[in-house]
Design a protein around this motif. Structure first.
Motif, mmCIF file in Angstrom:
data_model
loop_
_atom_site.group_PDB
_atom_site.id
_atom_site.type_symbol
_atom_site.label_atom_id
_atom_site.label_comp_id
_atom_site.label_asym_id
_atom_site.label_seq_id
_atom_site.Cartn_x
_atom_site.Cartn_y
_atom_site.Cartn_z
ATOM 1 N N MET A 1 65.053 35.560 96.277
ATOM 2 C CA MET A 1 65.411 36.653 95.354
ATOM 3 C C MET A 1 66.301 36.183 94.182
ATOM 4 N N LEU A 2 67.215 35.406 94.582
ATOM 5 C CA LEU A 2 68.259 35.009 93.495
ATOM 6 C C LEU A 2 67.654 34.054 92.623
ATOM 7 N N GLU A 3 66.606 33.063 93.050
ATOM 8 C CA GLU A 3 65.908 32.272 92.275
ATOM 9 C C GLU A 3 65.043 33.019 91.209
ATOM 10 N N GLN A 4 64.536 33.998 91.654
ATOM 11 C CA GLN A 4 63.713 35.015 90.708
ATOM 12 C C GLN A 4 64.410 35.537 89.748
ATOM 13 N N GLN A 5 65.467 35.879 90.117
ATOM 14 C CA GLN A 5 66.485 36.701 89.171
ATOM 15 C C GLN A 5 66.992 35.987 87.979
ATOM 16 N N GLU A 6 67.333 34.577 88.576
ATOM 17 C CA GLU A 6 67.840 33.717 87.642
ATOM 18 C C GLU A 6 66.511 33.195 86.842
ATOM 19 N N ARG A 7 65.383 32.971 87.196
ATOM 20 C CA ARG A 7 64.267 32.834 86.183
ATOM 21 C C ARG A 7 64.034 33.886 85.512
ATOM 22 N N ARG A 8 64.221 35.096 85.783
ATOM 23 C CA ARG A 8 63.798 36.338 84.782
ATOM 24 C C ARG A 8 65.268 36.262 83.804
ATOM 25 N N ILE A 9 66.402 35.860 84.118
ATOM 26 C CA ILE A 9 67.350 36.006 83.154
ATOM 27 C C ILE A 9 67.264 34.965 82.335
ATOM 28 N N ALA A 10 66.643 33.631 82.777
ATOM 29 C CA ALA A 10 66.444 32.511 81.777
ATOM 30 C C ALA A 10 65.358 33.018 80.888
ATOM 31 N N GLU A 11 64.213 33.685 81.245
ATOM 32 C CA GLU A 11 63.159 34.012 80.272
ATOM 33 C C GLU A 11 63.588 35.205 79.245
ATOM 34 N N ILE A 12 64.560 36.052 79.740
ATOM 35 C CA ILE A 12 65.130 36.820 78.892
ATOM 36 C C ILE A 12 65.814 36.292 77.843
ATOM 37 N N ASP A 13 66.730 35.363 78.182
ATOM 38 C CA ASP A 13 67.709 34.748 77.304
ATOM 39 C C ASP A 13 66.629 33.787 76.171
ATOM 40 N N ASN A 14 65.851 33.195 76.777
ATOM 41 C CA ASN A 14 64.791 32.534 75.905
ATOM 42 C C ASN A 14 64.164 33.359 74.722
ATOM 43 N N ILE A 15 63.641 34.662 75.285
ATOM 44 C CA ILE A 15 62.909 35.464 74.373
ATOM 45 C C ILE A 15 64.023 35.939 73.213
ATOM 46 N N SER A 16 65.139 36.549 73.980
ATOM 47 C CA SER A 16 66.163 36.728 72.870
ATOM 48 C C SER A 16 66.758 36.069 71.866
ATOM 49 N N ASN A 17 66.710 34.747 72.295
ATOM 50 C CA ASN A 17 67.191 33.705 71.467
ATOM 51 C C ASN A 17 66.054 33.414 70.270
ATOM 52 N N TYR A 18 64.759 33.380 70.808
ATOM 53 C CA TYR A 18 63.596 33.318 69.741
ATOM 54 C C TYR A 18 63.515 34.317 68.822
ATOM 55 N N ILE A 19 63.809 35.620 69.232
ATOM 56 C CA ILE A 19 63.893 36.744 68.486
ATOM 57 C C ILE A 19 64.833 36.700 67.604
ATOM 58 N N ASN A 20 66.189 36.206 67.736
ATOM 59 C CA ASN A 20 67.188 36.368 66.931
ATOM 60 C C ASN A 20 66.889 35.181 65.692
ATOM 61 N N GLU A 21 66.507 34.079 66.208
ATOM 62 C CA GLU A 21 66.227 32.951 65.499
ATOM 63 C C GLU A 21 64.977 33.360 64.319
ATOM 64 N N MET A 22 63.859 33.763 64.982
ATOM 65 C CA MET A 22 62.717 34.223 63.944
ATOM 66 C C MET A 22 63.166 35.276 63.270
#
Length: 69
Positions: A3-24
């Motif tokens: 469960m912890l690994e899944q949560q960490e993966r989701r957080i990383a995905e959210i961070d990647n999306i947020s960073n991409y949105i901000n950059e673009m």
């Protein structure tokens, strides 16, 4: 542990999306990225899993709204 690994993966995905949105967003506003590439931007967001992020926000909103009833 799983469960912890899944949560960490989701957080990383959210961070990647947020960073991409901000950059673009910055690039579109400053003209560094032409608005003709907006469809490509949206396609990239889909591939990155923006629908999952929207679902997470919707679930959080629904949970918050159900508390007041």
């Amino acid at each position: 542990r799983r469960m912890l690994e899944q949560q960490e993966r989701r957080i990383a995905e959210i961070d990647n999306i947020s960073n991409y949105i901000n950059e673009m967003t910055y690039k579109f506003i400053t003209g560094a990225e032409p608005l003709t590439n907006f469809d490509t931007y949206m396609d990239t967001l889909q591939k990155m899993g923006i629908e999952n992020l929207i679902q997470l926000h919707q679930e959080a909103y629904d949970s918050f709204m159900s508390r007041g009833k």
